[in-house]
Design an enzyme around this catalytic site. Structure first.
Site: not given
Ligand SMILES: NC(=O)C1=CN([C@@H]2O[C@H](COP(=O)(O)OP(=O)(O)OC[C@H]3O[C@@H](n4cnc5c(N)ncnc54)[C@H](OP(=O)(O)O)[C@@H]3O)[C@@H](O)[C@H]2O)C=CC1
Ligand SMILES: CC(=O)C(=O)O
Ligand SMILES: [Mg+2]
Length: 589
Positions: A137, A190, A208, A280-281, A303-304, A445, A489
């Protein structure tokens, strides 16, 4: 919609009169109703023996086949004379894996094992979860996806590309297992915080689903990883001669929507109403849309957005033991306003509203988000994507995260930006100057994208931060004291959540089930964990945790009238445990 594909779907097998929505109950493969001139697939079940048995990962035990089994199943001479126990095989495998210095080699060794001897793979993963979770993972799965083209050996899931448009039902039928209960699907746009990896995103559904089995006890044979390939906008992959996916730019708009519509219909047609589909993603411009389009017609879970929300809410509920007060006393600031950020924010607002009998709108005011353009404020409302609009509060524009911290004075800082190193020393110091125990969650991540490291969070807050991250960090020795960071996570949630849904025959996901999962997870944090500053229990007890989450999710589903497995089992925790897959070998005599 309304193009020829969808018309064909309406007139043909998918929604035609011959097909029941509950496909799978009777004449699933159309054998009974086919006439002589209609070709059907001659599905057959046979008993594996000899060389075929050794090549069948679901049943292969390698050198653990007993003398009697070797005689009964034509294995004499096909194995060396020694007969090992599964425990000894496990000991040997973990030693082999430890001998690899490069994490990607460990990943490949684990994948090889999964393809060779499935039970040994799961036993190894379950018994060494702390050590092997980071391999199968995040973070290593991220690197595996980036290099998937060159490490690819055998397909581990189903690939559905634009080339299969109009034939997705047929493609699903090519998968060897017929009784699928959970699908994890990605379109690779993504992948973690690594961006568009196209078809190489397959590593994520595969990983997953390995956790569905190892952490949640869902049988591997009912799990199906799927990658939808609509192209990629990643030029490096398009230029790579070894790229495994379609070499074209991503399909969008109607073309994309039609492929997804055909996929969603075919899945329900083939596997029935109770097939759980985990998105997912996907990139956020499709993720929110798919969830809202299918949440009332299919058993879908993102999931996200939802799993992440549930795991973070659990951590926040647990953290109240350390920081005091109630959730509504806190002020939350997010860096990142996408799927994870707004998903978490919405669930926090919902939880507070349920607890305090106030409106969700009211509670959203305690939650602020920063995106790539700065703080989300009302003057930006018109240009915001729809999922950001509820968070556009009255405030003057603020550009940087540091200024936002100073202006909003949050008690909780959550990183969901996908961009590493964005919680700078100044930001963490500002949090520490505002709070006795600042709660800092760096969720992005893999590790390279974490907003800060555990070491940075503890050092810059003089050891006062309560810290958790999406990818794991080792304990940190700071000023002679050892700090143990937690892992926030969604892997804590989706395996137990899925088990709860499957075991209760739930037909739709409801937000209250996410809240139930959060509370179940928070309740598993022990005094001993709190003493170490942890707001999540260790993964070593994940099967017990998953059984508790499954029970609470199922209980909520029964309460809401969404569970179809009747009568309701009295003791849902025991029932969950009894449903869980065990990787121990079976006897074949
Ligand atoms: N720990 C866990 O269980 C999980 C972790 N994640 C992680 O979260 C991260 C984001 O995922 P997700 O929400 O799906 O992604 P998205 O693409 O949906 O969202 C990313 C957000 O971050 C913003 N962003 C990007 N660059 C910057 C910056 N330099 N400064 C400020 N804001 C910024 C984007 O802004 P804008 O909208 O303006 O482009 C957007 O709003 C990934 O790395 C993923 O691995 C996700 C799911 C689960
Ligand atoms: C953990 C997860 O689902 C992600 O980083 O997208
Ligand atoms: Mg994910």
């Amino acid at each position: 919609m309304g193009d020829s594909t969808l018309k064909e779907m309406k007139n043909g097998d998918l929604e035609g009169e011959n097909s029941g929505v509950a496909g799978g109950v009777e004449d699933m493969y159309g054998e009974d109703r086919a006439t002589q001139d209609q070709p059907i697939t001659p599905w057959a079940i046979s008993v594996a023996s000899g060389h075929t048995l050794l090549r069948d990962p679901r049943h292969n035990k390698g050198t653990a086949f007993t003398e009697k089994e070797r005689d009964a199943h034509y294995l004499r001479g096909l194995l060396p004379p020694v007969v090992l126990s599964q425990e000894l095989q496990e000991k040997k495998m973990i030693q082999n894996i430890r001998n690899y210095e490069v994490p990607l080699q460990k990943y490949m060794a684990m994948m090889d094992l999964q393809e060779r001897n499935e039970r040994l793979f799961y036993k190894l993963l379950i018994d060494n979860v702390d050590e092997l979770l980071p391999i199968v993972y995040t973070p290593v799965v991220g690197e595996a996806c980036q290099k998937y083209g060159s490490i690819f050996r055998r397909p581990q899931g189903l690939y559905i590309s634009l080339k299969e448009k109009g034939r997705i039902l047929e493609v699903l039928k090519n998968w060897p297992e017929k009784s699928i209960q959970v699908i994890v699907v990605t379109d690779g746009e993504r992948i973690l915080g690594l961006g568009d990896l196209g078809c190489q995103g397959m590593g994520i559904p595969v990983g997953k689903l390995a956790l569905y089995t190892a952490l949640g006890g869902v049988r591997p044979s009912v799990c199906l990883p799927i990658t939808i390939d609509v192209g990629t906008n990643n030029q490096k992959l398009l230029d790579d001669e070894f790229y495994i996916g379609l070499k074209q730019k991503r399909a969008t708009g109607q073309e994309y929507a039609e492929l997804m519509e055909e996929f969603m219909s075919a899945v329900k047609q083939n596997y029935g109403e109770k097939i759980l589909i985990q998105f997912e993603d996907f990139a956020n411009h499709n993720a929110f849309e798919l969830l809202s389009r299918y949440r009332t017609s299919h058993l879908v879970f993102n999931d996200d957005i939802q799993g992440t929300a549930s795991v973070v809410l659990a951590g926040l509920i647990a953290s109240l033991k350390l920081v005091g007060g109630t959730l509504s006393d806190h002020t939350f600031l997010f860096l990142g306003a996408g799927e994870a950020g707004t998903g978490i924010a919405e669930l926090i607002a919902l939880e507070i509203s349920k607890k305090t009998h106030t409106s969700v709108e009211e509670n959203r005011k305690k939650i602020w988000l920063v995106d790539s353009k700065g703080l989300i404020v009302s003057s930006r409302r018109e240009s915001l994507q729809h999922f950001k609009k509820p968070w556009a509060h009255e405030h003057e524009p603020v550009k940087s995260l540091l200024d936002a911290v100073k202006a909003i004075k949050p008690t909780v800082l959550i990183g969901t930006s996908g961009v590493g190193k964005t919680f700078t020393k100044d930001v963490v110091e500002a949090m520490a100057s505002l709070n006795e125990k600042p709660l800092i969650l760096a969720l992005s991540n893999p590790t390279s994208q974490a907003e800060c490291t555990a070491e940075e969070a503890y050092a810059w807050s003089e050891g006062r931060a309560i810290f958790a991250s999406g990818s794991p960090f080792d304990p940190v020795d700071y000023n002679g004291k050892v700090y143990v960071p937690g892992q926030a996570n969604n892997a804590y949630i989706f395996p137990g959540f899925g088990l709860g849904i499957i075991m209760s025959g739930t037909i739709r996901v409801h937000d209250d089930m996410l809240l139930a999962a959060s509370e179940a997870l928070a309740a598993q944090v022990t005094e001993e964990n709190y003493e170490k500053g942890l707001i999540y229990p260790p993964f070593t007890s994940i099967r017990k945790i998953s059984a508790n989450i499954a029970a609470k999710v199922a209980a909520k589903s029964y309460e809401l009238g969404l569970a179809s497995r009747l009568p309701r089992p009295k003791d849902l925790v025991k029932y969950a445990e009894s449903c869980m897959y065990s990787p121990n070998y079976r006897s074949y005599l």
